[in-house]
Design an enzyme around this catalytic site. Structure first.
Site, short mmCIF file in Angstrom:
data_model
loop_
_atom_site.label_atom_id
_atom_site.label_comp_id
_atom_site.label_asym_id
_atom_site.label_seq_id
_atom_site.Cartn_x
_atom_site.Cartn_y
_atom_site.Cartn_z
N ASP A 294 7.95 0.65 -4.19
CA ASP A 294 7.32 0.14 -2.97
C ASP A 294 8.34 0.20 -1.84
O ASP A 294 9.17 1.11 -1.80
CB ASP A 294 6.83 -1.28 -3.22
CG ASP A 294 5.59 -1.64 -2.41
OD1 ASP A 294 5.73 -1.75 -1.17
OD2 ASP A 294 4.50 -1.79 -2.98
N HIS B 161 6.05 -5.75 2.09
CA HIS B 161 5.01 -5.34 1.15
C HIS B 161 5.51 -5.40 -0.29
O HIS B 161 4.87 -5.99 -1.17
CB HIS B 161 4.54 -3.93 1.50
CG HIS B 161 3.28 -3.51 0.82
ND1 HIS B 161 3.26 -2.87 -0.40
CD2 HIS B 161 1.98 -3.63 1.19
CE1 HIS B 161 2.02 -2.60 -0.75
NE2 HIS B 161 1.22 -3.05 0.20
N ASN C 228 -7.82 1.14 -0.38
CA ASN C 228 -8.52 0.22 0.52
C ASN C 228 -9.52 0.93 1.42
O ASN C 228 -9.86 0.42 2.48
CB ASN C 228 -7.51 -0.52 1.42
CG ASN C 228 -6.65 -1.48 0.63
OD1 ASN C 228 -6.90 -1.74 -0.55
ND2 ASN C 228 -5.62 -2.00 1.26
N SER D 191 -3.51 -3.44 -3.05
CA SER D 191 -2.07 -3.59 -3.26
C SER D 191 -1.75 -4.94 -3.90
O SER D 191 -0.80 -5.07 -4.67
CB SER D 191 -1.31 -3.48 -1.94
OG SER D 191 -1.27 -2.17 -1.47
#
Length: 565
Positions: free
Chosen positions: A313, A348, A434, A500
């Site tokens: 990530d 994130h 998404n 996520s």
């Protein structure tokens, strides 16, 4: 009918506000409650004025206005989170837990930011796009050049949710160019025949490096080379290989024979989390997600000790009080900078890590973590770094790889590296995406849609499908992905939504299972996972096999271990 002067002024003000936010380069952490309120009041007034007759249509059909609204939404998330959890506005209850409603300034900022986000969402929601008159997309002056961004307009016509980082092919291209410019090079992946050994791949890499005058390296688990092309050299290098213009002086016949085609490395990115509406939720429901999938019952038997999860990530804040216990001396690796410091400058990856192994927020609080920083602090990354990140996980012998990120599309190199991880017994979990029904004509998200990768969809507190969550026949399983509380850099916390956020729940549960039996085969473990899911709906394309159940899976793994003994 024409937009009124007030409506035009409102739209101009929206764009001006977003541009000033982008140009300021200032952190939301620098705002105190007073200055935050001033900014939010200005934004609130502007978005409230969108309620005219013609302004919503312009906002929905002009990319620059839609982009401006997304910029404002991001800022609202950042500033409200930062101020709410500042020392000035934080507050604690008797158990030492955060209570964001304990200070008047915190309540006011939360309510104002919620109102702004809700107002913008009214003009960017799928239902708003579906309500557009049929003539609008075809006849409005701003849409005369529809061919410039077909994915964007296809998405509008379908009425699906637009991802602010993946709403058009042209935008992805421009983001890739900017990402490469910041790094000073672009990545090219050169395929070789599967018969090419690692030694041969390394030999060819050395020769290519001398020939091209740029860095070339071989992947250890897939038959590919990585070429870091200088800016402006990409196309000439691609033509060199794809038109077979290989200089014979550098390569013998046997080496030329194993050379395949070259292609540019795809762009990966972390979908921006969606602002969650936690203000109306009771404190007892703050970590509803863990209870919902049986985590606390599973903890009676295991908390994940002995298992290792690699999070690919934006890195992680390994000093955060919530997750620092999960990191050993080796924190991971920064594939963007090429060093051993994978510190997260975005948030994130830290949020994802907290859901996996946080002391209070985590599914597997005793699992170990490694952070692979494959995405920049802006949330962008190269497929070439993703491949190296997965190989890093294989070499480290991790149990689970968690990927809350999106890619441009299918790639043979990526498919092979995820298959290599699977064959090594690593469970790979990835966000379904998404974009609801996908972008353009492509309903699939990668790497979630590769064989051997678990594709994770999102549900809310009522186990209903999250309206942003990808719908396709590659979805494997569902997990909580709405209003998920976890950590952010600097010992902060936030409530985010997105696939996520759903993905690390499954990664954590698989870490629990692996901690009980590290030798259980991938196929058997995944069959157990899917068998123990809770049925929450008839649509397999929405929910996969259903909602993950940590306690049920742990029980089944324990039974399997007892039978072997």
């Amino acid at each position: 009918m024409r937009p009124s002067e007030k409506e035009l002024q409102t739209l101009e003000e929206i764009i001006r506000l977003s541009e000033s936010l982008k140009a300021s380069q200032s952190s939301a952490d620098n705002f105190n409650s007073s200055s935050a309120n001033d900014w939010l009041q200005n934004i609130y007034s502007a978005v409230q004025n969108l309620a005219g007759h013609y302004a919503p249509i312009l906002a929905l059909t002009r990319p620059e206005i839609l982009d401006a609204l997304h910029v404002i939404q991001e800022f609202v998330v950042d500033i409200s989170t930062s101020v709410l959890f500042s020392d000035e506005n934080r507050g604690y209850n008797i158990n030492g837990r955060y209570n964001v409603n304990s200070r008047p300034a915190g309540r006011q900022i939360r309510e104002l930011s919620e109102s702004i986000y809700s107002t913008i969402s009214e003009f960017t929601s799928p239902s708003a796009r579906q309500s557009l008159p049929n003539f609008v997309l075809d006849h409005m002056p701003c849409n005369q050049s529809k061919s410039k961004s077909p994915d964007y307009y296809n998405t509008l016509e379908k009425g699906t949710q637009v991802s602010h980082k993946s709403d058009s092919r042209s935008r992805l291209d421009s983001c890739k160019q900017e990402f490469n410019r910041q790094r000073g090079h672009s990545d090219i992946l050169l395929s070789l025949r599967p018969t090419a050994s690692l030694d041969l791949r390394n030999e060819i890499s050395v020769q290519l490096q001398k020939m091209l005058g740029t860095r070339v390296s071989a992947y250890s688990h897939i038959p590919y080379l990585r070429i870091q092309a200088g800016l402006g050299d990409e196309q000439s290098i691609l033509r060199l290989f794809n038109q077979k213009r290989i200089v014979s002086d550098y390569f013998s016949a046997d080496k030329r024979e194993v050379l395949g085609n070259a292609e540019t490395s795809q762009l990966y990115f972390s979908p921006k989390p969606i602002l969650s509406r936690r203000a109306r939720m009771r404190k007892s429901m703050m970590l509803w997600n863990l209870k919902n999938i049986g985590v606390y019952d599973a903890h009676a038997f295991t908390r994940g000790a002995g298992s290792i999860v690699l999070v690919l990530d934006t890195g992680a804040d390994y000093n955060h009080n919530e997750i620092k216990h999960a990191f050993g001396d080796e924190k991971g690796y920064n594939f963007i900078a090429g060093n051993s410091n994978p510190l997260d400058g975005d948030g994130h990856g830290t949020h994802v890590s907290g859901t996996i192994a946080g002391i209070d927020t985590g599914v597997a609080p005793e699992a170990g973590l490694l952070a692979g920083k494959v995405l920049s602090d802006d949330g962008w990354g190269s497929e070439a770094d993703i491949l190296e990140g997965v190989e890093y996980g294989i070499d480290k012998g991790v149990d689970v790889i968690s990927l809350s990120l999106d890619g441009e599309g299918y790639s043979r190199a990526s498919e092979l590296v995820f298959r290599a991880a699977y064959d090594q017994g690593i469970v790979v979990c990835a966000a379904a995406g998404n974009d609801h029904y996908g972008l353009g004509d492509d309903p699939y998200n990668y790497p979630a849609s590769y064989e051997g990768v678990l594709s994770i969809a999102a549900v809310d507190i009522n186990n209903e499908h999250a309206d942003f969550s990808q719908v396709n026949d590659r979805v494997d399983i569902s997990a909580p992905g709405v209003n998920i509380r976890s950590c952010l850099p600097g010992n902060r916390y936030a409530d985010y939504s997105g696939t996520s956020m759903a993905t690390p729940h499954v990664s954590g549960v698989m870490a629990l299972a692996r901690s009980l039996d590290s030798g259980l085969g991938n196929c058997d473990l995944e069959q157990m996972l899917l068998y123990t899911c809770k049925d929450i709906g008839d649509s397999a394309n929405m929910f996969g096999h259903g909602l993950i159940q940590a306690d049920q899976l742990v029980d089944l793994v324990k039974e399997a271990m007892e039978e072997v003994v």
